[in-house]
Design a protein around this motif. Sequence first.
Motif, PDB file in Angstrom:
ATOM      1  N   CYS A  31       0.826  -1.208   0.000  1.00 48.98           N
ATOM      2  CA  CYS A  31       0.000   0.000   0.000  1.00 48.98           C
ATOM      3  C   CYS A  31       0.859   1.257   0.000  1.00 48.98           C
ATOM      4  O   CYS A  31       0.330   2.353   0.108  1.00 48.98           O
ATOM      5  CB  CYS A  31      -0.917   0.016   1.225  1.00 48.98           C
ATOM      6  SG  CYS A  31      -2.057  -1.362   1.253  1.00 48.98           S
ATOM      7  N   GLN A  34      -0.038   3.944  -2.586  1.00 48.65           N
ATOM      8  CA  GLN A  34      -1.339   4.586  -2.541  1.00 48.65           C
ATOM      9  C   GLN A  34      -1.421   5.684  -1.490  1.00 48.65           C
ATOM     10  O   GLN A  34      -2.156   6.641  -1.665  1.00 48.65           O
ATOM     11  CB  GLN A  34      -2.421   3.548  -2.249  1.00 48.65           C
ATOM     12  CG  GLN A  34      -2.510   2.476  -3.315  1.00 48.65           C
ATOM     13  CD  GLN A  34      -3.452   1.364  -2.922  1.00 48.65           C
ATOM     14  OE1 GLN A  34      -4.023   1.374  -1.845  1.00 48.65           O
ATOM     15  NE2 GLN A  34      -3.626   0.394  -3.808  1.00 48.65           N
ATOM     16  N   LYS A  35      -0.673   5.556  -0.381  1.00 51.52           N
ATOM     17  CA  LYS A  35      -0.797   6.515   0.709  1.00 51.52           C
ATOM     18  C   LYS A  35       0.168   7.673   0.520  1.00 51.52           C
ATOM     19  O   LYS A  35       1.325   7.458   0.171  1.00 51.52           O
ATOM     20  CB  LYS A  35      -0.518   5.845   2.054  1.00 51.52           C
ATOM     21  CG  LYS A  35      -1.549   4.832   2.448  1.00 51.52           C
ATOM     22  CD  LYS A  35      -1.240   4.263   3.799  1.00 51.52           C
ATOM     23  CE  LYS A  35      -2.294   3.241   4.195  1.00 51.52           C
ATOM     24  NZ  LYS A  35      -1.989   2.626   5.473  1.00 51.52           N
ATOM     25  N   ASN A  42      -4.158  14.804   1.006  1.00 45.47           N
ATOM     26  CA  ASN A  42      -4.723  14.576  -0.303  1.00 45.47           C
ATOM     27  C   ASN A  42      -5.064  15.944  -0.909  1.00 45.47           C
ATOM     28  O   ASN A  42      -5.547  16.822  -0.208  1.00 45.47           O
ATOM     29  CB  ASN A  42      -5.989  13.725  -0.123  1.00 45.47           C
ATOM     30  CG  ASN A  42      -6.584  13.265  -1.425  1.00 45.47           C
ATOM     31  OD1 ASN A  42      -6.458  13.917  -2.444  1.00 45.47           O
ATOM     32  ND2 ASN A  42      -7.227  12.117  -1.363  1.00 45.47           N
ATOM     33  N   ALA A  62     -12.606   7.608   0.243  1.00 46.84           N
ATOM     34  CA  ALA A  62     -11.481   6.701  -0.012  1.00 46.84           C
ATOM     35  C   ALA A  62     -11.498   6.252  -1.461  1.00 46.84           C
ATOM     36  O   ALA A  62     -12.512   6.350  -2.160  1.00 46.84           O
ATOM     37  CB  ALA A  62     -11.576   5.500   0.914  1.00 46.84           C
ATOM     38  N   GLN A  63     -10.369   5.756  -1.908  1.00 47.54           N
ATOM     39  CA  GLN A  63     -10.276   5.204  -3.259  1.00 47.54           C
ATOM     40  C   GLN A  63     -11.108   3.934  -3.314  1.00 47.54           C
ATOM     41  O   GLN A  63     -11.254   3.230  -2.307  1.00 47.54           O
ATOM     42  CB  GLN A  63      -8.814   4.878  -3.581  1.00 47.54           C
ATOM     43  CG  GLN A  63      -7.909   6.096  -3.597  1.00 47.54           C
ATOM     44  CD  GLN A  63      -8.274   7.055  -4.706  1.00 47.54           C
ATOM     45  OE1 GLN A  63      -8.703   6.642  -5.786  1.00 47.54           O
ATOM     46  NE2 GLN A  63      -8.152   8.346  -4.444  1.00 47.54           N
ATOM     47  N   PRO A  64     -11.687   3.602  -4.463  1.00 49.44           N
ATOM     48  CA  PRO A  64     -12.458   2.370  -4.575  1.00 49.44           C
ATOM     49  C   PRO A  64     -11.607   1.153  -4.230  1.00 49.44           C
ATOM     50  O   PRO A  64     -10.451   1.055  -4.636  1.00 49.44           O
ATOM     51  CB  PRO A  64     -12.882   2.339  -6.043  1.00 49.44           C
ATOM     52  CG  PRO A  64     -12.811   3.757  -6.486  1.00 49.44           C
ATOM     53  CD  PRO A  64     -11.718   4.384  -5.693  1.00 49.44           C
ATOM     54  N   THR A  66     -10.622   0.363  -1.179  1.00 42.77           N
ATOM     55  CA  THR A  66      -9.832   0.548   0.041  1.00 42.77           C
ATOM     56  C   THR A  66     -10.754   0.868   1.206  1.00 42.77           C
ATOM     57  O   THR A  66     -11.899   1.270   1.009  1.00 42.77           O
ATOM     58  CB  THR A  66      -8.817   1.696  -0.111  1.00 42.77           C
ATOM     59  OG1 THR A  66      -9.525   2.909  -0.350  1.00 42.77           O
ATOM     60  CG2 THR A  66      -7.862   1.431  -1.257  1.00 42.77           C
ATOM     61  N   GLU A  72     -10.610  10.379   6.007  1.00 50.56           N
ATOM     62  CA  GLU A  72     -11.262  10.303   4.701  1.00 50.56           C
ATOM     63  C   GLU A  72     -12.781  10.199   4.785  1.00 50.56           C
ATOM     64  O   GLU A  72     -13.466  10.475   3.813  1.00 50.56           O
ATOM     65  CB  GLU A  72     -10.725   9.100   3.920  1.00 50.56           C
ATOM     66  CG  GLU A  72      -9.288   9.255   3.516  1.00 50.56           C
ATOM     67  CD  GLU A  72      -8.722   7.977   2.923  1.00 50.56           C
ATOM     68  OE1 GLU A  72      -7.756   8.088   2.161  1.00 50.56           O
ATOM     69  OE2 GLU A  72      -9.235   6.886   3.238  1.00 50.56           O
TER      70      GLU A  72
END
Length: 189
Positions: A31, A34-35, A42, A62-64, A66, A72
Motif C-alpha cells: 500500500c 497509494q498513501k 490529499n 477513499a479510493q475504490p 480501500t 477520509e
Amino acid sequence: MLFRRSAIALSRRVATRPIIPRSFTTSVVRCDDQKPPPGNLNPKMVPFEDVKTYEDLLPPGAQPGTVPSDLEQSTGLERLEILGKMQGIDIFDMKPLDSSRVGTLDDPIMVKSFGDEQYLGCTGCPADSHHVKWHTISRKRPVERCVDCGSVYKMEYVGPPDDPNAHDHHGYEEPKNFSDYVKEEYRWN
C-alpha cells in the motif's frame, strides 16, 4: 481399577494435537504507493487554516477498493476536530476549568461555549472539596453560582452570531426558581 481411572483422567488433561493441522497463510499487499507521505494531505482535502464553510468539511472519500480512514470519512465537527488535532490545535478546549480559586461576581470563572447552553460541574475549591454539582448556563442566563462553595461561573459565547443549527427548543420554557423573583437592581449584569 484405580490405575485405570487415573489414566483416563490424565489422558483428558494432556494437550492433544489435531489430526489435521491448520494452515497459516498470509497475503502481502503493498500500500506504499497509494498513501501520501505523512504530513502531506490529499489534494482534495482542505487544511485546517483554510476551512471557512461547511462544504470545506466534506471529505474526499477513499479510493475504490480501500477502507477509508477517519480523515477520509469524517464530516462536520468531527472532521474539524481531526484537522485541528493534526496540527496540535484543541478546537473544543477540553482543558478542565480553573479550580485553584473561587469565582466571584466581580471575577467569575469563564466558561467558553459554542452553543446556546453549556453544562458544567463544580467540585469546589480546592478541587474535590465537595461532590460534583451540575449547573446549566445559557446565553439568556450566563451567570451561575454553586450552592455548596459559592463559586461563580459565567458563560462566554464564542460561537457564530447567527447559528443555522440553533433552535428555540420548540417553546420550552425554563422552570422558575428563586432567582427569578429577585429585583432587577439586585442582579449582577
